[in-house]
Enzyme design. Sequence first.
Site, mmCIF file in Angstrom:
data_model
loop_
_atom_site.group_PDB
_atom_site.id
_atom_site.type_symbol
_atom_site.label_atom_id
_atom_site.label_comp_id
_atom_site.label_asym_id
_atom_site.label_seq_id
_atom_site.Cartn_x
_atom_site.Cartn_y
_atom_site.Cartn_z
ATOM 1 N N LYS A 159 70.405 32.533 85.875
ATOM 2 C CA LYS A 159 70.458 33.648 86.829
ATOM 3 C C LYS A 159 71.774 34.408 86.698
ATOM 4 O O LYS A 159 71.788 35.643 86.653
ATOM 5 C CB LYS A 159 70.269 33.094 88.247
ATOM 6 C CG LYS A 159 70.312 34.126 89.349
ATOM 7 C CD LYS A 159 69.605 33.634 90.599
ATOM 8 C CE LYS A 159 70.451 32.728 91.466
ATOM 9 N NZ LYS A 159 71.610 33.422 92.083
ATOM 10 N N SER A 160 72.878 33.686 86.633
ATOM 11 C CA SER A 160 74.196 34.348 86.563
ATOM 12 C C SER A 160 74.309 35.199 85.305
ATOM 13 O O SER A 160 74.796 36.332 85.335
ATOM 14 C CB SER A 160 75.310 33.298 86.548
ATOM 15 O OG SER A 160 75.333 32.604 87.758
ATOM 16 N N ARG A 163 74.536 39.471 84.830
ATOM 17 C CA ARG A 163 75.660 40.079 84.103
ATOM 18 C C ARG A 163 75.170 40.890 82.905
ATOM 19 O O ARG A 163 75.781 41.897 82.537
ATOM 20 C CB ARG A 163 76.642 38.983 83.678
ATOM 21 C CG ARG A 163 77.479 38.454 84.880
ATOM 22 C CD ARG A 163 77.990 37.057 84.616
ATOM 23 N NE ARG A 163 78.888 36.560 85.657
ATOM 24 C CZ ARG A 163 78.497 36.049 86.843
ATOM 25 N NH1 ARG A 163 77.198 35.999 87.164
ATOM 26 N NH2 ARG A 163 79.391 35.593 87.710
ATOM 27 N N GLY A 209 73.122 37.810 96.472
ATOM 28 C CA GLY A 209 74.572 37.895 96.671
ATOM 29 C C GLY A 209 75.286 38.308 95.398
ATOM 30 O O GLY A 209 76.286 39.039 95.435
ATOM 31 N N ARG A 235 75.876 37.514 105.119
ATOM 32 C CA ARG A 235 76.836 36.878 104.200
ATOM 33 C C ARG A 235 78.154 37.655 104.151
ATOM 34 O O ARG A 235 78.170 38.874 104.262
ATOM 35 C CB ARG A 235 76.189 36.720 102.826
ATOM 36 C CG ARG A 235 74.986 35.787 102.930
ATOM 37 C CD ARG A 235 74.348 35.520 101.626
ATOM 38 N NE ARG A 235 75.205 34.764 100.742
ATOM 39 C CZ ARG A 235 74.884 34.449 99.497
ATOM 40 N NH1 ARG A 235 73.730 34.848 99.003
ATOM 41 N NH2 ARG A 235 75.704 33.747 98.755
ATOM 42 N N SER A 243 85.417 31.502 93.859
ATOM 43 C CA SER A 243 84.116 32.180 93.831
ATOM 44 C C SER A 243 84.035 33.081 92.613
ATOM 45 O O SER A 243 84.826 34.004 92.460
ATOM 46 C CB SER A 243 83.933 33.000 95.115
ATOM 47 O OG SER A 243 82.974 34.020 94.894
ATOM 48 N N ASP A 275 75.762 25.221 93.505
ATOM 49 C CA ASP A 275 74.346 25.514 93.797
ATOM 50 C C ASP A 275 73.469 24.268 93.690
ATOM 51 O O ASP A 275 72.301 24.300 94.089
ATOM 52 C CB ASP A 275 73.817 26.587 92.841
ATOM 53 C CG ASP A 275 74.454 27.955 93.101
ATOM 54 O OD1 ASP A 275 75.005 28.153 94.201
ATOM 55 O OD2 ASP A 275 74.390 28.813 92.206
ATOM 56 N N ARG A 316 73.728 25.768 104.068
ATOM 57 C CA ARG A 316 73.111 24.638 103.358
ATOM 58 C C ARG A 316 73.585 23.276 103.850
ATOM 59 O O ARG A 316 72.934 22.268 103.549
ATOM 60 C CB ARG A 316 73.323 24.789 101.841
ATOM 61 C CG ARG A 316 72.473 25.909 101.260
ATOM 62 C CD ARG A 316 72.626 26.062 99.756
ATOM 63 N NE ARG A 316 71.753 27.138 99.284
ATOM 64 C CZ ARG A 316 71.886 27.761 98.123
ATOM 65 N NH1 ARG A 316 72.878 27.426 97.292
ATOM 66 N NH2 ARG A 316 71.051 28.710 97.772
ATOM 67 N N ARG A 341 66.786 27.314 96.982
ATOM 68 C CA ARG A 341 67.273 25.998 96.541
ATOM 69 C C ARG A 341 66.887 24.887 97.525
ATOM 70 O O ARG A 341 66.740 23.734 97.153
ATOM 71 C CB ARG A 341 68.776 26.042 96.284
ATOM 72 C CG ARG A 341 69.127 27.111 95.239
ATOM 73 C CD ARG A 341 70.303 26.787 94.379
ATOM 74 N NE ARG A 341 70.612 27.922 93.543
ATOM 75 C CZ ARG A 341 70.026 28.205 92.367
ATOM 76 N NH1 ARG A 341 69.104 27.400 91.878
ATOM 77 N NH2 ARG A 341 70.369 29.275 91.682
HETATM 78 C C1 S3P Z 1 77.275 33.035 91.184
HETATM 79 C C2 S3P Z 1 78.336 32.416 91.766
HETATM 80 C C3 S3P Z 1 78.207 31.435 92.864
HETATM 81 C C4 S3P Z 1 76.789 30.893 92.994
HETATM 82 C C5 S3P Z 1 75.766 31.981 92.889
HETATM 83 C C6 S3P Z 1 75.887 32.722 91.580
HETATM 84 C C7 S3P Z 1 77.518 34.014 90.118
HETATM 85 O O1 S3P Z 1 78.534 32.071 94.077
HETATM 86 O O2 S3P Z 1 76.648 30.198 94.193
HETATM 87 O O3 S3P Z 1 74.460 31.434 92.983
HETATM 88 O O4 S3P Z 1 76.575 34.362 89.381
HETATM 89 O O5 S3P Z 1 78.665 34.471 89.978
HETATM 90 P P1 S3P Z 1 80.055 32.160 94.599
HETATM 91 O O6 S3P Z 1 80.816 32.809 93.539
HETATM 92 O O7 S3P Z 1 80.015 33.008 95.829
HETATM 93 O O8 S3P Z 1 80.456 30.758 94.891
#
Ligand code: S3P
Length: 426
Positions: free
Chosen positions: A19-20, A24, A93, A121, A166, A314, A345, A387
């Site tokens: 996902k990350s 990007r 987010g 959030r 983060s 996560d 969570r 999750r």
């Molecule tokens: C993510 C960073 C994490 C993670 C989120 C994806 C990202 O959040 O919990 O699911 O892709 O950069 P945080 O950076 O707020 O901890």
Amino acid sequence: MQIRHFNQLRGELTVPGDKSISHRSIMLGSLAKGTTEVTGFLQGADCLSSISCFQKMGIEIENNPSTNTVRIHGNGLHGLTAPATILDVGNSGTTTRLMSGILAAQPFTSTVDGDASIRKRPMGRIMKPLSLMGASFHSLEKEQCAPFTVSGGHLHGIHYASPVASAQVKSAILLAGLYAEGTTSVTEPALSRNHTELMFESFGVDIKSEGTTATVTPAKELHAQHIDVPGDISSAAYFIVAGLITPNSEITVRNVGINPTRDGILTVCRNMGADITLTNVKQDVGEPVADITVRTSSLHGCTIEGDIIPKLIDEIPIIAIMAAFADGTTTIKDAQELKVKESNRIDVMVDNLSAMGVDIEATDDGMIIHGGKPLHAATIDSKLDHRIAMSFAIAGGLADGDTEILGAECVNISYPTFYEDLGKLG
Ligand code: S3P
């Protein structure tokens, strides 16, 4: 959804793309000049939100869900156009925070909004550093939350000591840093996932990482790339744990991303006594991948705290399920970030595991789980957190009787085919 009991889980599978990295790839592909092709793209609702937001800013993006291939026709660093409507981030987010770093540098004002969870959030964590760089934010309803407007400014570089580990905060600042005058650096209290830094490097951006500090020099141009997204370790985690705690089981998850800033789950499994092996370990343009095989194991509790937390943030819901099946006590500390995820969570895990008869207590920064007793079927409220739903699909399969998961369809956010994939192993 009703979860049926499973006696054993055997077989192999590949999980959807990370996902990350998928998020990007859309953002950097949009800012690059030329066509970026992405294979293994995650077709989850969150990543589709990223696609639609950048389409609203004039980027042509072709998505082929049947092959998980996306082609992004980037217009260069200064090629975004003002969106005609609100940028709807849905539940995501990552879209909200990373995109805000880009919006902070645009010569237009945009409005960002999302679902009920997104509206709760904390966005002050990105508004503060991006404002220091020269952008202005205005929350429309609740202070420092979505919906908000961003008016892009002429940015200057900052050196920011982030109060939280983060990757979303770090990435927002680094993305803004692409446009700033002078260098921009972020120092974190512990290292978070570094996918932005690795992808910057492949797009030709001058980025340096030293310890927990990442420094970016403003870019002139990003060069379009081919990106092959590995399987998401956060999605693989459900099957890793399922294979370990289900009797007579053996599961192999192929082609999983094992970036060292994401692999905390593997360390925890080993510390708890898991039979887990990695094969076919390969480095694919900066992101290492492997096949992960797990077999039924007798597990014991452990303490999870400190710098490893961002590397498994996560995965804590499914780690809590694993702890419920392990002998002895598992203590999770330093994980207060769990309270500001898609749901709180800590509370949601404690409420739902308690409903299944687990001896568990919430703490200020985590939870304490006394494991090893059988779980009872219960009605689980996922709070529409993907999750949570996936974690309890695994716990429910091992409880006595049928477990009902409310809002089970929210797995669509990161793993649309989760229940089918689980069904194939049972
Ligand atoms: C993510 C960073 C994490 C993670 C989120 C994806 C990202 O959040 O919990 O699911 O892709 O950069 P945080 O950076 O707020 O901890």
